[in-house]
Design a protein around this motif. Structure first.
Motif, PDB file in Angstrom:
ATOM      1  N   VAL A  56      -7.009  12.766 -10.256  1.00 31.92           N
ATOM      2  CA  VAL A  56      -7.741  12.862  -9.698  1.00 31.92           C
ATOM      3  C   VAL A  56      -7.037  14.571  -9.436  1.00 31.92           C
ATOM      4  CG1 VAL A  56      -6.574  12.481  -6.991  1.00 31.92           C
ATOM      5  CG2 VAL A  56      -6.803  10.549  -9.002  1.00 31.92           C
ATOM      6  N   LEU A  57      -5.665  14.937  -8.966  1.00 29.59           N
ATOM      7  CA  LEU A  57      -5.104  16.160  -8.734  1.00 29.59           C
ATOM      8  C   LEU A  57      -6.619  17.227  -9.129  1.00 29.59           C
ATOM      9  CD1 LEU A  57      -1.823  15.950  -8.704  1.00 29.59           C
ATOM     10  CD2 LEU A  57      -2.906  16.592  -7.225  1.00 29.59           C
ATOM     11  N   ASN A  58      -6.880  17.160 -10.684  1.00 30.04           N
ATOM     12  CA  ASN A  58      -7.704  18.489 -11.317  1.00 30.04           C
ATOM     13  C   ASN A  58      -9.412  17.806 -10.813  1.00 30.04           C
ATOM     14  OD1 ASN A  58      -5.064  18.433 -13.468  1.00 30.04           O
ATOM     15  ND2 ASN A  58      -6.000  17.553 -14.492  1.00 30.04           N
ATOM     16  N   GLU A  59      -9.434  17.294 -10.107  1.00 37.36           N
ATOM     17  CA  GLU A  59     -10.955  16.508  -9.267  1.00 37.36           C
ATOM     18  C   GLU A  59     -11.292  17.339  -8.346  1.00 37.36           C
ATOM     19  OE1 GLU A  59     -14.633  16.030  -8.112  1.00 37.36           O
ATOM     20  OE2 GLU A  59     -13.813  15.855 -10.321  1.00 37.36           O
ATOM     21  N   LEU A  60     -10.023  17.583  -7.764  1.00 33.77           N
ATOM     22  CA  LEU A  60      -9.426  17.956  -6.080  1.00 33.77           C
ATOM     23  C   LEU A  60      -9.771  19.809  -6.089  1.00 33.77           C
ATOM     24  CD1 LEU A  60      -8.993  17.772  -3.210  1.00 33.77           C
ATOM     25  CD2 LEU A  60      -6.238  17.766  -3.971  1.00 33.77           C
ATOM     26  N   THR A  61      -9.387  20.008  -7.146  1.00 33.28           N
ATOM     27  CA  THR A  61      -8.939  21.183  -7.185  1.00 33.28           C
ATOM     28  C   THR A  61     -10.049  22.101  -8.115  1.00 33.28           C
ATOM     29  OG1 THR A  61      -7.127  20.920  -9.320  1.00 33.28           O
ATOM     30  CG2 THR A  61      -6.111  21.205  -6.780  1.00 33.28           C
ATOM     31  N   HIS A  62     -10.644  21.028  -8.764  1.00 34.24           N
ATOM     32  CA  HIS A  62     -11.978  21.783  -9.734  1.00 34.24           C
ATOM     33  C   HIS A  62     -11.371  22.586 -10.821  1.00 34.24           C
ATOM     34  CE1 HIS A  62     -15.541  20.479  -7.524  1.00 34.24           C
ATOM     35  NE2 HIS A  62     -14.673  20.153  -6.657  1.00 34.24           N
ATOM     36  N   GLN A  63      -9.981  22.140 -11.087  1.00 35.49           N
ATOM     37  CA  GLN A  63      -8.743  22.837 -12.254  1.00 35.49           C
ATOM     38  C   GLN A  63      -9.301  21.883 -13.614  1.00 35.49           C
ATOM     39  OE1 GLN A  63      -6.073  25.402 -11.548  1.00 35.49           O
ATOM     40  NE2 GLN A  63      -6.881  25.484  -9.438  1.00 35.49           N
ATOM     41  N   LYS A  64      -8.897  21.851 -15.091  1.00 37.48           N
ATOM     42  CA  LYS A  64      -9.351  21.258 -15.804  1.00 37.48           C
ATOM     43  C   LYS A  64      -8.251  20.919 -15.957  1.00 37.48           C
ATOM     44  CE  LYS A  64     -13.466  21.992 -17.484  1.00 37.48           C
ATOM     45  NZ  LYS A  64     -14.924  21.499 -19.007  1.00 37.48           N
ATOM     46  N   ASN A  65      -6.430  22.094 -16.302  1.00 42.88           N
ATOM     47  CA  ASN A  65      -5.902  21.578 -16.722  1.00 42.88           C
ATOM     48  C   ASN A  65      -4.161  21.458 -15.229  1.00 42.88           C
ATOM     49  OD1 ASN A  65      -7.008  20.753 -19.109  1.00 42.88           O
ATOM     50  ND2 ASN A  65      -7.044  23.317 -19.236  1.00 42.88           N
ATOM     51  N   LEU A  66      -4.688  21.370 -14.062  1.00 39.85           N
ATOM     52  CA  LEU A  66      -3.367  22.124 -13.477  1.00 39.85           C
ATOM     53  C   LEU A  66      -2.759  20.821 -13.512  1.00 39.85           C
ATOM     54  CD1 LEU A  66      -3.146  23.234 -10.572  1.00 39.85           C
ATOM     55  CD2 LEU A  66      -4.310  21.399  -9.277  1.00 39.85           C
ATOM     56  N   ALA A  67      -2.474  20.023 -13.359  1.00 41.99           N
ATOM     57  CA  ALA A  67      -2.343  18.836 -14.046  1.00 41.99           C
ATOM     58  C   ALA A  67      -2.226  18.130 -15.296  1.00 41.99           C
ATOM     59  CB  ALA A  67      -2.298  17.353 -12.925  1.00 41.99           C
ATOM     60  N   ARG A  68      -1.152  17.905 -15.566  1.00 41.50           N
ATOM     61  CA  ARG A  68      -0.946  17.493 -16.964  1.00 41.50           C
ATOM     62  C   ARG A  68      -1.779  15.820 -17.297  1.00 41.50           C
ATOM     63  NH1 ARG A  68       3.978  17.031 -21.571  1.00 41.50           N
ATOM     64  NH2 ARG A  68       3.194  16.584 -23.409  1.00 41.50           N
ATOM     65  N   VAL A  69      -2.315  15.910 -18.203  1.00 45.83           N
ATOM     66  CA  VAL A  69      -2.674  14.448 -18.453  1.00 45.83           C
ATOM     67  C   VAL A  69      -2.917  13.855 -19.439  1.00 45.83           C
ATOM     68  CG1 VAL A  69      -5.059  12.839 -18.623  1.00 45.83           C
ATOM     69  CG2 VAL A  69      -5.320  14.813 -17.207  1.00 45.83           C
ATOM     70  N   SER A  70      -1.995  12.973 -19.533  1.00 48.40           N
ATOM     71  CA  SER A  70      -1.381  13.288 -20.642  1.00 48.40           C
ATOM     72  C   SER A  70      -2.382  11.466 -21.114  1.00 48.40           C
ATOM     73  CB  SER A  70       0.553  12.105 -20.630  1.00 48.40           C
ATOM     74  OG  SER A  70       1.102  11.553 -21.794  1.00 48.40           O
ATOM     75  N   LYS A  71      -2.205  11.318 -22.719  1.00 47.10           N
ATOM     76  CA  LYS A  71      -2.197  10.004 -23.822  1.00 47.10           C
ATOM     77  C   LYS A  71      -1.224   9.015 -23.594  1.00 47.10           C
ATOM     78  CE  LYS A  71      -5.724  12.576 -26.672  1.00 47.10           C
ATOM     79  NZ  LYS A  71      -5.815  12.701 -27.630  1.00 47.10           N
ATOM     80  N   THR A  72       0.085   9.667 -22.888  1.00 48.66           N
ATOM     81  CA  THR A  72       0.456   8.072 -22.575  1.00 48.66           C
ATOM     82  C   THR A  72       1.466   8.115 -22.503  1.00 48.66           C
ATOM     83  OG1 THR A  72       1.988   9.967 -25.682  1.00 48.66           O
ATOM     84  CG2 THR A  72       3.668   7.660 -23.935  1.00 48.66           C
ATOM     85  N   PRO A  73       0.706   7.108 -20.859  1.00 50.17           N
ATOM     86  CA  PRO A  73       1.982   7.371 -19.531  1.00 50.17           C
ATOM     87  C   PRO A  73       3.135   7.247 -19.127  1.00 50.17           C
ATOM     88  CG  PRO A  73      -0.594   5.968 -19.921  1.00 50.17           C
ATOM     89  CD  PRO A  73       0.129   6.389 -21.640  1.00 50.17           C
ATOM     90  N   GLY A  74       3.201   8.062 -18.420  1.00 47.43           N
ATOM     91  CA  GLY A  74       4.978   7.374 -18.142  1.00 47.43           C
ATOM     92  C   GLY A  74       6.060   8.841 -18.745  1.00 47.43           C
ATOM     93  N   ARG A  75       4.849   9.878 -19.320  1.00 43.78           N
ATOM     94  CA  ARG A  75       5.757  11.443 -19.676  1.00 43.78           C
ATOM     95  C   ARG A  75       6.240  11.949 -18.712  1.00 43.78           C
ATOM     96  NH1 ARG A  75       2.865  13.503 -24.608  1.00 43.78           N
ATOM     97  NH2 ARG A  75       4.930  14.553 -24.534  1.00 43.78           N
ATOM     98  N   THR A  76       5.817  11.866 -17.392  1.00 42.58           N
ATOM     99  CA  THR A  76       5.848  13.120 -17.039  1.00 42.58           C
ATOM    100  C   THR A  76       6.894  12.765 -15.966  1.00 42.58           C
ATOM    101  OG1 THR A  76       3.363  14.244 -16.844  1.00 42.58           O
ATOM    102  CG2 THR A  76       5.266  14.353 -14.671  1.00 42.58           C
ATOM    103  N   GLN A  77       8.395  13.050 -16.007  1.00 42.40           N
ATOM    104  CA  GLN A  77       9.539  12.783 -14.907  1.00 42.40           C
ATOM    105  C   GLN A  77       9.667  13.465 -14.374  1.00 42.40           C
ATOM    106  OE1 GLN A  77      11.828  11.435 -17.775  1.00 42.40           O
ATOM    107  NE2 GLN A  77      10.120   9.703 -19.113  1.00 42.40           N
ATOM    108  N   LEU A  78       9.364  14.788 -14.439  1.00 43.45           N
ATOM    109  CA  LEU A  78       9.461  15.794 -13.053  1.00 43.45           C
ATOM    110  C   LEU A  78       8.253  16.012 -11.803  1.00 43.45           C
ATOM    111  CD1 LEU A  78       9.380  18.702 -15.504  1.00 43.45           C
ATOM    112  CD2 LEU A  78      11.536  17.013 -14.893  1.00 43.45           C
ATOM    113  N   LEU A  79       9.345  16.435 -10.984  1.00 41.83           N
ATOM    114  CA  LEU A  79       8.727  17.082  -9.019  1.00 41.83           C
ATOM    115  C   LEU A  79       8.042  18.130  -9.950  1.00 41.83           C
ATOM    116  CD1 LEU A  79      10.957  14.575  -9.105  1.00 41.83           C
ATOM    117  CD2 LEU A  79      10.247  15.458  -6.319  1.00 41.83           C
TER     118      LEU A  79
END
Length: 220
Positions: A56-79
């Protein structure tokens, strides 16, 4: 006259879109003590680990890699903080609800999110991303309750709308509308598809109001 209005709306949309294309990574924090100065305007995104929040964040900003899309959900534990300009920020909050984490990690997430909601004066609004096929799960409702208790404006994004047909979309709308009745006008919602880009303009309109992009003066 209608053509002029349509052209004006089109121009305003593209101007607004550019505001989000300017998003740049600022920093990641694991503790509330590491937060950037509590000033300007922040809008945070939160959701279950499989809701497609990063997409969603990548679509909003039209940047493919702004927010990390992980194949393993739950890995991002930071703000994760992203700047739009000197006074406006998007915040990608840790995903929740993924089973493969320890109780200690889960409790720390809850503590961190609640502390962020309660103490962050510059936090203007919260986007809660849900999978439209499985909306309003218990942890989603907990997040909505905590954000409303903190006095936050909340907008629910029902992502993956492309996965449902027209009949299923109507059924989902009825479920969500009824499920949000107890929250009153504090919580709004819309369908969205990060894959197809459906609902991006509506999302930007909501964010523009929170960020005061339609106003010439700088946010306080």
């Amino acid at each position: 006259m209608d053509l002029c209005l349509a052209e004006t709306a089109k121009i305003e949309y593209h101007v607004a879109m550019k505001n989000y294309q300017k998003a740049k990574f600022l920093l990641s924090v694991a503790d509330l003590k590491q937060l950037p100065p509590d000033q300007g305007i922040e809008v945070a995104f939160v959701g279950r680990s499989n809701s497609g929040k990063s997409s969603v964040l990548n679509e909003l900003t039209h940047q493919k890699n702004l927010a990390r899309v992980s194949k393993t959900p739950g890995r991002t534990q930071l703000l994760n903080f992203f700047t739009l300009d000197e006074t406006r920020r998007l915040v990608d909050l840790p995903g929740y609800g993924f089973a493969r984490v320890s109780d200690a990690v889960r409790e720390r997430w809850v503590e961190t999110l609640d502390g962020y909601f309660q103490t962050r004066d510059c936090l203007k609004g919260l986007i809660v991303v849900m999978d439209i096929r499985h909306p309003l799960q218990p942890l989603d409702l907990d997040i909505l309750e905590a954000s409303c208790q903190a006095g936050l404006s909340v907008h629910v994004l029902l992502n993956k709308a492309d996965k449902l047909n027209s009949k299923e979309l109507r059924q989902a709308d009825e479920i969500v509308k009824k499920g949000l009745e107890s929250f009153g006008q504090e919580v709004s919602y819309q369908n969205f598809s990060a894959l197809k880009g459906t609902g991006t303009k509506e999302l930007q309109t909501r964010l523009n109001a929170w960020f005061s992009f339609s106003e010439s003066r700088s946010p306080r």
